[in-house]
Design a protein around this motif. Structure first.
Motif, short mmCIF file in Angstrom:
data_model
loop_
_atom_site.label_atom_id
_atom_site.label_comp_id
_atom_site.label_asym_id
_atom_site.label_seq_id
_atom_site.Cartn_x
_atom_site.Cartn_y
_atom_site.Cartn_z
N VAL A 256 47.16 5.76 63.29
CA VAL A 256 47.37 5.56 61.86
C VAL A 256 46.40 6.44 61.10
CG1 VAL A 256 47.17 3.92 59.96
CG2 VAL A 256 48.22 3.19 62.10
N LEU A 257 46.92 7.18 60.14
CA LEU A 257 46.07 7.96 59.23
C LEU A 257 46.31 7.44 57.82
CD1 LEU A 257 46.43 11.62 60.57
CD2 LEU A 257 44.41 10.15 60.70
N GLU A 258 45.32 6.77 57.27
CA GLU A 258 45.40 6.23 55.92
C GLU A 258 44.84 7.26 54.95
OE1 GLU A 258 44.63 1.62 57.39
OE2 GLU A 258 42.97 2.89 56.75
N THR A 259 45.61 7.57 53.92
CA THR A 259 45.21 8.68 53.05
C THR A 259 45.78 8.51 51.65
OG1 THR A 259 45.37 11.09 52.75
CG2 THR A 259 47.19 10.01 53.90
N VAL B 271 49.86 6.69 56.53
CA VAL B 271 49.95 5.64 55.51
C VAL B 271 49.51 6.20 54.16
CG1 VAL B 271 49.04 3.41 54.75
CG2 VAL B 271 49.62 3.77 57.17
N ASP B 272 50.41 6.15 53.20
CA ASP B 272 50.14 6.57 51.83
C ASP B 272 49.57 5.36 51.09
OD1 ASP B 272 50.25 7.22 49.11
OD2 ASP B 272 52.06 8.42 49.33
N ILE B 273 48.25 5.34 50.88
CA ILE B 273 47.58 4.18 50.30
C ILE B 273 48.11 3.87 48.90
CG2 ILE B 273 45.35 3.27 49.53
CD1 ILE B 273 44.05 5.00 51.74
N LEU B 274 48.29 4.90 48.09
CA LEU B 274 48.65 4.69 46.68
C LEU B 274 50.11 4.27 46.52
CD1 LEU B 274 46.74 7.66 45.02
CD2 LEU B 274 45.97 5.30 45.37
N ASN B 275 51.01 4.88 47.31
CA ASN B 275 52.44 4.55 47.20
C ASN B 275 52.85 3.39 48.12
OD1 ASN B 275 53.23 6.43 45.19
ND2 ASN B 275 53.12 8.06 46.72
N GLY C 59 65.88 13.07 60.44
CA GLY C 59 65.08 14.27 60.64
C GLY C 59 63.87 13.98 61.49
N ASP C 60 62.81 14.78 61.32
CA ASP C 60 61.63 14.60 62.16
C ASP C 60 60.56 13.74 61.50
OD1 ASP C 60 60.74 16.36 60.26
OD2 ASP C 60 60.38 18.02 61.63
N THR C 61 60.89 13.12 60.38
CA THR C 61 60.03 12.11 59.77
C THR C 61 60.92 11.02 59.18
OG1 THR C 61 59.96 13.14 57.57
CG2 THR C 61 58.23 13.78 59.13
N VAL C 62 60.34 9.82 59.03
CA VAL C 62 61.06 8.75 58.37
C VAL C 62 60.05 7.93 57.57
CG1 VAL C 62 60.88 7.19 60.37
CG2 VAL C 62 62.64 6.81 58.64
N VAL C 63 60.40 7.64 56.31
CA VAL C 63 59.52 6.87 55.43
C VAL C 63 59.82 5.38 55.61
CG1 VAL C 63 58.88 6.40 53.04
CG2 VAL C 63 59.34 8.75 53.77
N LEU C 64 58.75 4.60 55.75
CA LEU C 64 58.86 3.16 55.94
C LEU C 64 58.21 2.46 54.75
CD1 LEU C 64 57.74 3.12 59.70
CD2 LEU C 64 60.09 3.24 58.81
N PRO C 65 58.99 2.11 53.73
CA PRO C 65 58.43 1.50 52.52
C PRO C 65 57.70 0.19 52.81
CG PRO C 65 60.70 2.19 52.16
CD PRO C 65 60.45 2.29 53.63
N GLY C 66 56.53 0.03 52.20
CA GLY C 66 55.78 -1.21 52.32
C GLY C 66 54.97 -1.35 53.59
N VAL C 67 55.13 -0.44 54.54
CA VAL C 67 54.39 -0.54 55.80
C VAL C 67 52.99 0.03 55.60
CG1 VAL C 67 54.24 0.22 58.19
CG2 VAL C 67 56.45 -0.49 57.24
N MET C 68 51.98 -0.84 55.75
CA MET C 68 50.58 -0.46 55.50
C MET C 68 49.66 -0.83 56.65
SD MET C 68 50.42 0.64 52.23
CE MET C 68 48.83 0.22 51.49
N SER C 69 50.04 -1.84 57.41
CA SER C 69 49.12 -2.41 58.40
C SER C 69 49.62 -2.26 59.82
CB SER C 69 48.91 -3.90 58.10
OG SER C 69 48.23 -4.55 59.14
N ARG C 70 48.82 -1.61 60.66
CA ARG C 70 49.16 -1.53 62.09
C ARG C 70 49.13 -2.93 62.70
NH1 ARG C 70 45.72 2.64 64.90
NH2 ARG C 70 44.09 1.37 63.97
#
Length: 306
Positions: A218-221, A255-259, A285-296
């Motif tokens: 996880v990279l939180e940024t 992990v996009d902290i702000l969004n 594609g080669d990425t997928v956005v997971l809304p609301g996912v913040m915690s491993r």
């Protein structure tokens, strides 16, 4: 014999700060010869915390001698600890993760595990009245740990106790939480000096799901674009990192902290299947956005399916 206090490998802010906190407590309150150590280089946010509060960076150790008295914090997973951990004299475990199993002790030990967002929150409660003796630099580490693990209260792991204790500490220290958290996250987001392999291992844990061994990173940024601009090279590096670490696959969640969302890199069909089965995602594609996912701990690991 000196008691070593340490957290997990690839130490984040909590696994860097909590050993410092508990070693102070053991030494000051109980007269135990205790020393905080790290099992790896601290990440950029943890390094910021040390500098901000003028704390010495704990010694980094790669091995711990058999029979050494130790206190384990912020983990109870043998995979995240020295290979010979069961040959050490484990005195206590203080943690906020799920019980993994596999640790063995010579006798009864002190164990405190609570469903809180941060190990430092548990420590605040355990130290109790002795918090009055704690110097500001240690309190600063404690506040930093809580703000890091809760992502400034955005993480779904955050409890009312985490919030209340953080606000109490901030008031004592004269710290404005939003401003200080912003400084912390800015430091965490500066990954320019790290190689792809270092990024994939920086904040990662090993888990087995349905016979597949994963390194879940996880990279939180606050600046996800900086990481995602490197996605091609990161995905190419996953093969070598997985092979070197004895894993079937590296899963990288940015992990996009702000969004308040995570982007999972999808290098192959295995990860595509994981994304679809675990999160109900549609992968094109080669990425997928997971809304609301913040915690491993609360949202990623419990949902992983193959």
């Amino acid at each position: 014999m000196t008691t070593l206090v340490f957290g997990h490998k690839s130490p984040d802010t909590d696994s860097t700060g909590s050993p410092i906190i508990w070693a102070w407590y053991l030494k000051t309150v109980h007269g135990v010869d205790a020393k905080p150590v790290l099992l790896g280089e601290p990440n950029t946010e943890a390094a910021f915390m040390l500098k901000r509060w003028n704390l010495d960076k704990p010694e980094i150790v790669s091995t711990v001698a058999d029979g050494t008295p130790v206190v384990i914090v912020d983990t109870n997973n043998p995979a995240e600890l020295p290979d010979n951990i069961n040959n050490c004299d484990i005195k206590a475990i203080i943690d906020h993760h799920k019980l993994v199993g596999g640790l063995e002790t010579a006798g009864p030990i002190h164990i405190v595990m609570e469903p809180l967002a941060c190990t430092a929150t548990i420590m605040f409660k355990s130290i109790g009245k002795h918090m009055a003796q704690m110097p500001d630099d240690i309190k600063g580490a404690m506040l930093s740990c809580i703000l890091s693990d809760t992502l400034e209260f955005r993480s779904p792991t955050t409890t009312d106790e985490d919030k209340a204790i953080a606000h109490d500490l901030a008031k004592q220290l004269g710290i404005d939480i939003p401003s200080y958290a912003s400084e912390m996250f800015e430091a965490k987001s500066d990954v320019s000096s790290f190689s792809d392999a270092e990024l994939l291992r920086m904040d990662s844990k090993e888990y087995t799901v349905a016979g597949k061994d994963f390194r879940v990173s996880v990279l939180e940024t606050t600046a996800p674009k900086i990481v995602l601009d490197r996605k091609d090279s990161l995905m190419a590096s996953m093969t070598d990192v997985a092979a070197e670490d004895g894993a079937d696959q590296v899963l990288l969640f940015v992990v996009d902290i702000l969004n308040e969302e995570a982007t999972l890199l999808v290098p192959n069909d295995l990860v595509k299947t994981v994304a679809e089965k675990s999160f109900g995602a549609t992968v094109t594609g080669d990425t997928v956005v997971l809304p609301g996912v913040m915690s491993r701990k609360k949202q990623i690991i419990p949902n992983l399916k193959v």
